[in-house]
Scaffold this motif. Sequence first.
Motif, PDB file in Angstrom:
ATOM      1  N   GLY A 145      11.699   0.940 -11.937  1.00 20.26           N
ATOM      2  CA  GLY A 145      10.285   1.214 -11.702  1.00 20.26           C
ATOM      3  C   GLY A 145       9.444   0.930 -12.933  1.00 20.26           C
ATOM      4  N   ILE A 146       9.964   1.275 -14.087  1.00 19.25           N
ATOM      5  CA  ILE A 146       9.261   1.006 -15.350  1.00 19.25           C
ATOM      6  C   ILE A 146       9.223  -0.491 -15.608  1.00 19.25           C
ATOM      7  CG2 ILE A 146       9.386   1.332 -17.849  1.00 19.25           C
ATOM      8  CD1 ILE A 146      10.702   4.089 -17.190  1.00 19.25           C
ATOM      9  N   GLN A 186       5.596   2.301  -1.727  1.00 17.29           N
ATOM     10  CA  GLN A 186       5.467   3.758  -1.784  1.00 17.29           C
ATOM     11  C   GLN A 186       4.746   4.253  -3.042  1.00 17.29           C
ATOM     12  OE1 GLN A 186       6.327   5.746   0.797  1.00 17.29           O
ATOM     13  NE2 GLN A 186       6.705   3.806   1.802  1.00 17.29           N
ATOM     14  N   ARG A 187       4.320   3.333  -3.890  1.00 16.93           N
ATOM     15  CA  ARG A 187       3.662   3.701  -5.157  1.00 16.93           C
ATOM     16  C   ARG A 187       2.499   4.661  -4.935  1.00 16.93           C
ATOM     17  NH1 ARG A 187       3.285   0.797 -10.013  1.00 16.93           N
ATOM     18  NH2 ARG A 187       4.282  -0.921  -8.949  1.00 16.93           N
ATOM     19  N   LEU A 240      11.118  15.155  -7.410  1.00 20.49           N
ATOM     20  CA  LEU A 240      11.065  13.965  -6.572  1.00 20.49           C
ATOM     21  C   LEU A 240      11.899  12.905  -7.277  1.00 20.49           C
ATOM     22  CD1 LEU A 240       9.954  12.239  -4.233  1.00 20.49           C
ATOM     23  CD2 LEU A 240       8.116  11.570  -5.777  1.00 20.49           C
ATOM     24  N   ALA A 241      12.966  12.495  -6.648  1.00 19.84           N
ATOM     25  CA  ALA A 241      13.817  11.439  -7.189  1.00 19.84           C
ATOM     26  C   ALA A 241      13.722  10.224  -6.284  1.00 19.84           C
ATOM     27  CB  ALA A 241      15.257  11.935  -7.282  1.00 19.84           C
ATOM     28  N   TYR A 242      13.576   9.061  -6.900  1.00 20.65           N
ATOM     29  CA  TYR A 242      13.503   7.833  -6.106  1.00 20.65           C
ATOM     30  C   TYR A 242      14.048   6.665  -6.917  1.00 20.65           C
ATOM     31  CZ  TYR A 242       9.352   6.630  -8.838  1.00 20.65           C
ATOM     32  OH  TYR A 242       8.493   6.333  -9.856  1.00 20.65           O
ATOM     33  N   THR A 243      14.469   5.649  -6.214  1.00 23.42           N
ATOM     34  CA  THR A 243      14.928   4.430  -6.863  1.00 23.42           C
ATOM     35  C   THR A 243      13.772   3.454  -6.975  1.00 23.42           C
ATOM     36  OG1 THR A 243      15.631   3.577  -4.731  1.00 23.42           O
ATOM     37  CG2 THR A 243      17.307   4.693  -6.059  1.00 23.42           C
ATOM     38  N   SER A 244      13.888   2.500  -7.873  1.00 23.83           N
ATOM     39  CA  SER A 244      12.770   1.598  -8.156  1.00 23.83           C
ATOM     40  C   SER A 244      12.315   0.800  -6.934  1.00 23.83           C
ATOM     41  CB  SER A 244      13.134   0.646  -9.288  1.00 23.83           C
ATOM     42  OG  SER A 244      14.218  -0.172  -8.914  1.00 23.83           O
ATOM     43  N   ASN A 245      13.196   0.575  -5.983  1.00 26.83           N
ATOM     44  CA  ASN A 245      12.777  -0.196  -4.817  1.00 26.83           C
ATOM     45  C   ASN A 245      11.703   0.522  -4.004  1.00 26.83           C
ATOM     46  OD1 ASN A 245      14.753   1.718  -3.939  1.00 26.83           O
ATOM     47  ND2 ASN A 245      14.967   0.555  -2.054  1.00 26.83           N
TER      48      ASN A 245
END
Length: 86
Positions: free
Chosen positions: A53-54, A31-32, A20-25
């Motif tokens: 995200g971090i 979506q958290r 699962l790859a996602y961008t911080s937005n």
Amino acid sequence: DDDALKDPEIRKNVRTRIFLAYTSNQISCGQREVIRFLAQNKMIDVIVTTAGGIEEDIIKCFEHTYMGDFQLSGKALRKKGINRIG
């Protein structure tokens, strides 16, 4: 479509990894909990994300955070010293 993989005995030995790859937005836009659910229920094997995200999680450790409204004026919030993401 490989006929050899249709055999159940062979299929049970095929090991795949779900990334699962996602961008911080994606975290900022709500979506958290979806991502947490997928990870907790072992529906994904690997998570790949950007450092944003971090960063957002670290920011939330230092000060209180509040759920806002996207209709609020960013300029007015900034004048009050309130920053927002998303």
